[in-house]
Structures are given as structure tokens and as C-alpha cells.
Write an enzyme that holds these catalytic residues in place. Sequence first.
Site, PDB file in Angstrom:
ATOM      1  N   CYS A   1       0.818  -1.213   0.000  1.00 56.02           N
ATOM      2  CA  CYS A   1       0.000   0.000   0.000  1.00 56.02           C
ATOM      3  C   CYS A   1       0.857   1.271   0.000  1.00 56.02           C
ATOM      4  O   CYS A   1       1.513   1.552  -0.995  1.00 56.02           O
ATOM      5  CB  CYS A   1      -0.988  -0.049   1.170  1.00 56.02           C
ATOM      6  SG  CYS A   1      -2.442   0.946   0.886  1.00 56.02           S
TER       7      CYS A   1
ATOM      8  N   ARG B   1     -12.333   6.540  -1.537  1.00 52.18           N
ATOM      9  CA  ARG B   1     -11.274   5.587  -1.207  1.00 52.18           C
ATOM     10  C   ARG B   1     -11.678   4.240  -1.797  1.00 52.18           C
ATOM     11  O   ARG B   1     -12.863   3.907  -1.874  1.00 52.18           O
ATOM     12  CB  ARG B   1     -11.108   5.471   0.314  1.00 52.18           C
ATOM     13  CG  ARG B   1     -10.449   6.665   0.954  1.00 52.18           C
ATOM     14  CD  ARG B   1     -10.176   6.428   2.433  1.00 52.18           C
ATOM     15  NE  ARG B   1      -9.057   5.491   2.631  1.00 52.18           N
ATOM     16  CZ  ARG B   1      -7.789   5.812   2.532  1.00 52.18           C
ATOM     17  NH1 ARG B   1      -7.457   7.045   2.200  1.00 52.18           N
ATOM     18  NH2 ARG B   1      -6.832   4.914   2.746  1.00 52.18           N
TER      19      ARG B   1
ATOM     20  N   HIS C   1      -3.821  -5.903   1.866  1.00 53.03           N
ATOM     21  CA  HIS C   1      -3.598  -6.137   3.297  1.00 53.03           C
ATOM     22  C   HIS C   1      -4.222  -7.491   3.639  1.00 53.03           C
ATOM     23  O   HIS C   1      -4.884  -8.124   2.803  1.00 53.03           O
ATOM     24  CB  HIS C   1      -4.309  -5.052   4.123  1.00 53.03           C
ATOM     25  CG  HIS C   1      -3.824  -3.665   3.870  1.00 53.03           C
ATOM     26  ND1 HIS C   1      -2.585  -3.206   4.288  1.00 53.03           N
ATOM     27  CD2 HIS C   1      -4.423  -2.622   3.225  1.00 53.03           C
ATOM     28  CE1 HIS C   1      -2.454  -1.934   3.926  1.00 53.03           C
ATOM     29  NE2 HIS C   1      -3.541  -1.551   3.288  1.00 53.03           N
TER      30      HIS C   1
HETATM   31  N1  GLN Z   1      -2.015   6.888   2.298  1.00 53.04           N
HETATM   32  C1  GLN Z   1      -2.129   6.027   1.117  1.00 53.04           C
HETATM   33  C2  GLN Z   1      -3.500   6.057   0.457  1.00 53.04           C
HETATM   34  O1  GLN Z   1      -4.478   6.379   1.120  1.00 53.04           O
HETATM   35  C3  GLN Z   1      -1.829   4.590   1.501  1.00 53.04           C
HETATM   36  C4  GLN Z   1      -2.828   4.052   2.505  1.00 53.04           C
HETATM   37  C5  GLN Z   1      -2.345   2.760   3.131  1.00 53.04           C
HETATM   38  O2  GLN Z   1      -1.153   2.498   3.207  1.00 53.04           O
HETATM   39  N2  GLN Z   1      -3.302   1.929   3.638  1.00 53.04           N
HETATM   40  O3  GLN Z   1      -3.605   5.689  -0.715  1.00 53.04           O
END
Ligand code: GLN
Length: 278
Positions: A120, A154, A217
Site C-alpha cells: 500500500c 477511497r 492487506h
Molecule cells: N495513504 C495512502 C492512500 O491512502 C496509503 C494508505 C495505506 O497504506 N493503507 O492511498
Amino acid sequence: MRGAVGLGQRWKATTVRVVGETPVSAVGPLRIGLVYPELLGTCGDRGNGEVLAWRARRRNLPAEVVEVPASAPVPGGLDAYLLGGGEDAAQATVAGLLRSPAGDGLRQAVAEDRVVLAVCGAFQLLGRGYTDASGRRTDGLGLLDLDTRSALPRLVGEVVLRTREGELLTGFENHGGRTWLGPGVEPLGRVLRGHGNNHSDGAEGVRRGALVGTYLHGPVLARNPFLADLLLRAMLVRRGVGRPVLEPLAEDRSRALHDARLEASLPPRPRRPSLGPR
Ligand code: GLN
């Protein structure tokens, strides 16, 4: 750096068949680096280190997880470098640290094609940079031809992808960033369920030699024994163990988790119409 992370349970060791020069017994402890877990690990990605060590020990291979705190330089010469995800602010802090000489050990590891798993936010930092939702730009390490820009909504939820070997990988994603791979840059796989790198090109992650970047994840290695053993094999090959063949683990809890998550994530296979009374 903290020492080995023990795993209490004793399991019957499964052997490693090795086709190659160095006998497995000559392989010293595998050292699995967990880089800045206090900054990169919001979704439990530190579990990737414990899973990789557990799968090595189940094959009678000594292994230890070496935590690299943000206060220390990243050491060279580890067998694997694991980096997890993090919020935008933590990601910006990590970018500054890794762009400094403190990050030389990671750059050297990538140059030597050592095992690197970047999840990520860490995956995003391997590229040219990350532009967050407010338009703030964080320069990345420039190690791969990819770039990331945040957008709404998101991208959150279960992901299933197929690797070039035809293996299915499962995980969950939670990122605002949309990552675009440069020409000729290989993804980890093609998305069958979920979003992956962005909302349109069907790519998930990145893959180059022993380096893997992904949005998955889970932790991703806990859910995907194929990927964990792929990295473990790459570690052994780098130690000169020829072409190691890792026997499947008996009572592999990751296999059970993998199958259960796929079952939950993919539509049921259409039942073949019965051919009627025989
Ligand atoms: N901050 C980055 C995003 O929102 C990665 C998020 C994360 O590592 N879960 O894309």
C-alpha cells in the site's frame, strides 16, 4: 533493532527438497527485515514478517524477524525487506527517511534484487511519488516507474487477483491513491474482484524480480501461501540454494484462510446442469 520474533507453537518440520549447490543445512538464519513497523503497519502488515518466519521454520529453516525502527538506518544484506501501509502523514515521514542516507540499505537491496515486499503506502513510495487528497506531493524513492495520485472515493474492500502463474491472491484494500504503472512495468496480477491499482486498468500491484508491491492487506502473506513461499524460495535462491522445492505444509493455516477468503470473495461457481437420471 529487536531480535527474533518467536512463534510459540511447535510444528512438525516439513523438509525442503533442494535441487542445487548449497544444502539447506548450510543456510544460516534467514533475516527478515520489518522496516519502520511503527510507521508502516496500520492494517497489521507487520504480520507478514511473522508469517514468512513461520513458514521458513516449518521447513526447518532458521529465520528471524529483524525490526528496523525509524530511528535506525535500514541495514543492507538482509534476506527480505518488508514494508507495510500507513496513513498519508506517516507515509510522508517515511518518504523523507528513506530518501535520506538512512534508506541506502533498501536502495542497495533493490539493486541486488533481494526480496522486497511493499504494501500500500510503501508500494506507492517505491515510485516517483504520491499526491494526497489535498494536492500535497510526497516524492517517492524513484525505484520503479510508477506514480500515485489520490482521488475519491477511497478504494476499500476485498480484492482477488490472478498472477502470471495463474495463482489467485486474496486480500483487502484501503487506499485513496490511484497508482499507474509505466510502460513495460509488470503488475503483480490482474484484478478479478475489487479495484487494485486504480479504478480502470485492471492491474494490481507491481512485480520485478524478487520485488513485489501490492495494495493487499490481510496480512497478504497470511492469506496467500503461494506468495509467501514465492518470496521464501527467492530468499533461498539468493543464498545459493539452487532451485529449492518447498514441500506444501501439512496443516497449513494460511491455505485454509486463503480458501475461505476466496470462497467469500468470488461468486459461487455455476453448478453444472445435472445430466438427468443415469
Ligand atoms: N495513504 C495512502 C492512500 O491512502 C496509503 C494508505 C495505506 O497504506 N493503507 O492511498
